[in-house]
Design a protein around this motif. Structure first.
Motif, PDB file in Angstrom:
ATOM      1  N   MET A   1      44.442  24.885  36.208  1.00  0.00           N
ATOM      2  CA  MET A   1      43.985  26.262  36.378  1.00  0.00           C
ATOM      3  C   MET A   1      44.774  26.927  37.502  1.00  0.00           C
ATOM      4  O   MET A   1      44.943  26.362  38.569  1.00  0.00           O
ATOM      5  N   LYS A   2      45.260  28.134  37.224  1.00  0.00           N
ATOM      6  CA  LYS A   2      46.000  28.898  38.221  1.00  0.00           C
ATOM      7  C   LYS A   2      45.028  29.415  39.292  1.00  0.00           C
ATOM      8  O   LYS A   2      43.978  29.953  38.963  1.00  0.00           O
ATOM      9  N   PRO A   3      45.330  29.255  40.564  1.00  0.00           N
ATOM     10  CA  PRO A   3      44.453  29.793  41.620  1.00  0.00           C
ATOM     11  C   PRO A   3      44.319  31.313  41.505  1.00  0.00           C
ATOM     12  O   PRO A   3      45.254  32.011  41.100  1.00  0.00           O
ATOM     13  N   PHE A   4      43.136  31.823  41.857  1.00  0.00           N
ATOM     14  CA  PHE A   4      42.906  33.253  41.808  1.00  0.00           C
ATOM     15  C   PHE A   4      41.970  33.655  42.946  1.00  0.00           C
ATOM     16  O   PHE A   4      41.212  32.833  43.476  1.00  0.00           O
ATOM     17  N   ALA A   5      42.017  34.927  43.307  1.00  0.00           N
ATOM     18  CA  ALA A   5      41.077  35.483  44.286  1.00  0.00           C
ATOM     19  C   ALA A   5      39.781  35.841  43.578  1.00  0.00           C
ATOM     20  O   ALA A   5      39.757  36.068  42.359  1.00  0.00           O
ATOM     21  N   PHE A   6      38.692  35.906  44.341  1.00  0.00           N
ATOM     22  CA  PHE A   6      37.378  36.192  43.770  1.00  0.00           C
ATOM     23  C   PHE A   6      36.716  37.300  44.579  1.00  0.00           C
ATOM     24  O   PHE A   6      36.764  37.287  45.816  1.00  0.00           O
ATOM     25  N   ALA A   7      36.132  38.271  43.871  1.00  0.00           N
ATOM     26  CA  ALA A   7      35.467  39.389  44.553  1.00  0.00           C
ATOM     27  C   ALA A   7      34.079  39.597  43.976  1.00  0.00           C
ATOM     28  O   ALA A   7      33.860  39.425  42.764  1.00  0.00           O
ATOM     29  N   ARG A   8      33.137  39.983  44.824  1.00  0.00           N
ATOM     30  CA  ARG A   8      31.781  40.284  44.396  1.00  0.00           C
ATOM     31  C   ARG A   8      31.417  41.661  44.956  1.00  0.00           C
ATOM     32  O   ARG A   8      30.817  41.784  46.018  1.00  0.00           O
ATOM     33  N   PRO A   9      31.756  42.749  44.235  1.00  0.00           N
ATOM     34  CA  PRO A   9      31.511  44.110  44.725  1.00  0.00           C
ATOM     35  C   PRO A   9      30.024  44.416  44.841  1.00  0.00           C
ATOM     36  O   PRO A   9      29.166  43.716  44.291  1.00  0.00           O
ATOM     37  N   ALA A  10      29.726  45.500  45.523  1.00  0.00           N
ATOM     38  CA  ALA A  10      28.336  45.893  45.768  1.00  0.00           C
ATOM     39  C   ALA A  10      27.723  46.624  44.580  1.00  0.00           C
ATOM     40  O   ALA A  10      26.509  46.599  44.396  1.00  0.00           O
ATOM     41  N   ASP A  11      28.550  47.311  43.786  1.00  0.00           N
ATOM     42  CA  ASP A  11      28.015  48.043  42.638  1.00  0.00           C
ATOM     43  C   ASP A  11      29.086  48.168  41.559  1.00  0.00           C
ATOM     44  O   ASP A  11      30.241  47.770  41.750  1.00  0.00           O
ATOM     45  N   ALA A  12      28.680  48.733  40.416  1.00  0.00           N
ATOM     46  CA  ALA A  12      29.586  48.821  39.279  1.00  0.00           C
ATOM     47  C   ALA A  12      30.798  49.710  39.572  1.00  0.00           C
ATOM     48  O   ALA A  12      31.916  49.407  39.150  1.00  0.00           O
ATOM     49  N   ALA A  25      43.658  41.733  37.235  1.00  0.00           N
ATOM     50  CA  ALA A  25      42.261  41.455  37.562  1.00  0.00           C
ATOM     51  C   ALA A  25      41.432  41.461  36.291  1.00  0.00           C
ATOM     52  O   ALA A  25      41.741  42.160  35.313  1.00  0.00           O
ATOM     53  N   VAL A  26      40.337  40.678  36.284  1.00  0.00           N
ATOM     54  CA  VAL A  26      39.427  40.627  35.148  1.00  0.00           C
ATOM     55  C   VAL A  26      37.993  40.649  35.651  1.00  0.00           C
ATOM     56  O   VAL A  26      37.698  40.250  36.782  1.00  0.00           O
ATOM     57  N   PHE A  27      37.090  41.130  34.787  1.00  0.00           N
ATOM     58  CA  PHE A  27      35.665  41.080  35.082  1.00  0.00           C
ATOM     59  C   PHE A  27      35.109  39.712  34.669  1.00  0.00           C
ATOM     60  O   PHE A  27      35.545  39.120  33.677  1.00  0.00           O
ATOM     61  N   LEU A  28      34.116  39.241  35.402  1.00  0.00           N
ATOM     62  CA  LEU A  28      33.385  38.024  35.061  1.00  0.00           C
ATOM     63  C   LEU A  28      31.907  38.364  34.946  1.00  0.00           C
ATOM     64  O   LEU A  28      31.299  38.849  35.891  1.00  0.00           O
ATOM     65  N   ALA A  29      31.331  38.094  33.759  1.00  0.00           N
ATOM     66  CA  ALA A  29      29.881  38.282  33.582  1.00  0.00           C
ATOM     67  C   ALA A  29      29.259  36.909  33.396  1.00  0.00           C
ATOM     68  O   ALA A  29      29.111  36.151  34.340  1.00  0.00           O
ATOM     69  N   GLY A  30      28.941  36.533  32.136  1.00  0.00           N
ATOM     70  CA  GLY A  30      28.393  35.204  31.904  1.00  0.00           C
ATOM     71  C   GLY A  30      29.426  34.108  32.034  1.00  0.00           C
ATOM     72  O   GLY A  30      29.112  32.971  32.391  1.00  0.00           O
ATOM     73  N   GLY A  31      30.671  34.436  31.706  1.00  0.00           N
ATOM     74  CA  GLY A  31      31.770  33.489  31.866  1.00  0.00           C
ATOM     75  C   GLY A  31      31.898  32.463  30.763  1.00  0.00           C
ATOM     76  O   GLY A  31      32.730  31.553  30.849  1.00  0.00           O
ATOM     77  N   THR A  32      31.101  32.580  29.689  1.00  0.00           N
ATOM     78  CA  THR A  32      31.113  31.545  28.658  1.00  0.00           C
ATOM     79  C   THR A  32      32.422  31.493  27.883  1.00  0.00           C
ATOM     80  O   THR A  32      32.742  30.472  27.277  1.00  0.00           O
ATOM     81  N   ASN A  33      33.178  32.572  27.882  1.00  0.00           N
ATOM     82  CA  ASN A  33      34.487  32.610  27.237  1.00  0.00           C
ATOM     83  C   ASN A  33      35.612  32.550  28.260  1.00  0.00           C
ATOM     84  O   ASN A  33      36.564  31.768  28.128  1.00  0.00           O
ATOM     85  N   VAL A  35      35.722  31.387  31.393  1.00  0.00           N
ATOM     86  CA  VAL A  35      35.899  30.126  32.121  1.00  0.00           C
ATOM     87  C   VAL A  35      36.652  29.103  31.268  1.00  0.00           C
ATOM     88  O   VAL A  35      37.516  28.374  31.768  1.00  0.00           O
ATOM     89  N   ASP A  36      36.346  29.056  29.972  1.00  0.00           N
ATOM     90  CA  ASP A  36      37.114  28.178  29.075  1.00  0.00           C
ATOM     91  C   ASP A  36      38.596  28.512  29.126  1.00  0.00           C
ATOM     92  O   ASP A  36      39.452  27.628  29.200  1.00  0.00           O
ATOM     93  N   HIS A  37      38.902  29.800  29.075  1.00  0.00           N
ATOM     94  CA  HIS A  37      40.306  30.216  29.040  1.00  0.00           C
ATOM     95  C   HIS A  37      41.001  30.015  30.382  1.00  0.00           C
ATOM     96  O   HIS A  37      42.209  29.791  30.432  1.00  0.00           O
ATOM     97  N   LEU A  38      40.252  30.096  31.462  1.00  0.00           N
ATOM     98  CA  LEU A  38      40.832  29.751  32.767  1.00  0.00           C
ATOM     99  C   LEU A  38      41.228  28.274  32.793  1.00  0.00           C
ATOM    100  O   LEU A  38      42.308  27.904  33.265  1.00  0.00           O
ATOM    101  N   LYS A  39      40.363  27.424  32.290  1.00  0.00           N
ATOM    102  CA  LYS A  39      40.636  25.989  32.279  1.00  0.00           C
ATOM    103  C   LYS A  39      41.816  25.644  31.381  1.00  0.00           C
ATOM    104  O   LYS A  39      42.620  24.755  31.693  1.00  0.00           O
ATOM    105  N   LEU A  40      41.920  26.342  30.244  1.00  0.00           N
ATOM    106  CA  LEU A  40      42.988  26.051  29.282  1.00  0.00           C
ATOM    107  C   LEU A  40      44.329  26.656  29.688  1.00  0.00           C
ATOM    108  O   LEU A  40      45.358  26.312  29.101  1.00  0.00           O
ATOM    109  N   GLY A  41      44.314  27.553  30.653  1.00  0.00           N
ATOM    110  CA  GLY A  41      45.544  28.239  31.030  1.00  0.00           C
ATOM    111  C   GLY A  41      45.851  29.436  30.159  1.00  0.00           C
ATOM    112  O   GLY A  41      46.918  30.048  30.270  1.00  0.00           O
ATOM    113  N   VAL A  42      44.911  29.819  29.287  1.00  0.00           N
ATOM    114  CA  VAL A  42      45.094  31.000  28.444  1.00  0.00           C
ATOM    115  C   VAL A  42      44.962  32.266  29.290  1.00  0.00           C
ATOM    116  O   VAL A  42      45.742  33.208  29.152  1.00  0.00           O
TER     117      VAL A  42
END
Length: 338
Positions: A1-12, A25-33, A35-42
């Protein structure tokens, strides 16, 4: 998995601004799709922005008799809601047909329709894929095509080296139901808020298979609205798959039957949830007996382009989708007459 920065903003609004200013940058909600693609390198983002707690987790009645579903509502919560089960059984059934209970507990209303294809070549970074790496070619053409598209492709035998070639299918069950319900997608982006008809949210490969939707970079789904169905309408979702649990659709059908109207959306057959508008028009105001539905599907599938493959190809989907539509509409018609 490629390292990435992580942010948790206060509002939408802050989340939208953060993603909009970072091209990778990408949005993360449930992550069920994702996170798989992060692990696979997609997926290889530079920044992941957590929005799980920034949108509503409520389902509210609207003035016209419909429902507004907050983007953070989980698939499990939505399927269990009494109003959804009573007014929109097609949606509850579609949700329960998808994934497993554990995944439905995490997957969100805003994220589920945006999940990416489960094409084995898309998920294998060692193979060429126009969706994952534009211009590299399409390994699916002539390969394993059982789960691939028969509608919306560019040619009967696409050139696998052409940059526009893609025969992947959209994997979401929920999205097929939302398409038949004429849902409306509420979006917040850098330019402000806008509403997108669900039928226009997803796009066909066209000249850029890497783009799944019409969303611009930084746009975030905040809610999905369901308009009321006509009085007396019946709806249902039917999914045909290789095994009964945790399998993606070979074909699926979402149907609504009301007085003089039949709505149909198909899954497992195209790059997007496929609204069968030609079939709907052929059935409008007429009988919905089996023969009429078969004829309507013949009209709908005139442009179908089955793909050959090392596994025997996917031409079987043409009669299979017709039989599935006929059975679904027949059941709903019998319910209406009972």
């Amino acid at each position: 998995m490629k390292p990435f920065a992580f942010a948790r903003p206060a509002d939408a609004a802050e989340a939208v601004a953060t993603v909009a200013t970072e091209p990778r940058a990408v949005f993360l909600a449930g992550g069920t799709n994702l996170v798989d693609h992060l692990k696979l390198g997609v997926a290889r983002p530079d920044l992941v922005v957590d929005v799980r707690r920034l949108t509503s987790r409520e389902i509210t009645d609207t003035a016209d008799g419909g429902l507004r579903i907050g983007a953070a509502v989980t698939n499990s919560e939505l399927a269990a809601d009494r109003r959804v089960r009573e007014r929109y059984p097609v949606l509850a059934q579609a949700l329960l047909a998808g994934a497993t209970g554990q995944l439905r507990n995490l997957a969100t209303t805003g994220g589920n329709p945006l999940q990416r294809t489960r094409c084995v070549y898309f998920q294998d970074v060692s193979t060429p894929c126009n969706k994952r790496e534009p211009g590299s070619g399409c390994s699916a053409v002539g390969g394993y095509t059982r789960y691939h598209a028969i509608l919306g492709t560019s040619a009967a035998l696409p050139d696998p080296t052409a940059p526009e070639t893609c025969i992947a299918t959209h994997p979401s069950d929920m999205a097929v139901a939302l398409a038949v319900l004429d849902a409306q997608v509420q979006v917040l982006g850098p330019a402000g808020a806008r509403t997108i008809p669900f039928a226009e949210l997803h796009r066909l490969p066209g000249d850029d298979p890497s783009r799944d939707t019409v969303l611009e970079h930084g746009e975030l789904i905040t809610a999905i609205d369901l308009p009321p169905l006509p009085a007396g309408a019946r709806s249902a979702y039917r999914k045909v798959r290789d095994r009964a649990s945790y399998a993606f659709a070979l074909v699926s059908v979402a149907a609504v039957v009301a007085d003089g109207e039949v709505r149909l959306a198909l899954g497992g057959v195209a790059h997007k949830p496929w609204r069968a508008s030609r079939a709907e028009e052929a059935l409008r105001g007429g009988p919905v007996a089996d023969d009429a539905v078969r004829h309507a599907m013949d009209v709908e599938l005139t442009t179908a382009q089955p793909q050959p493959g090392v596994d025997g190809g996917n031409g079987f989907k043409i009669p299979l989708v017709t039989r599935t539509v006929v059975a679904t509409v027949r059941d709903l018609t019998q319910e209406t007459q009972a």
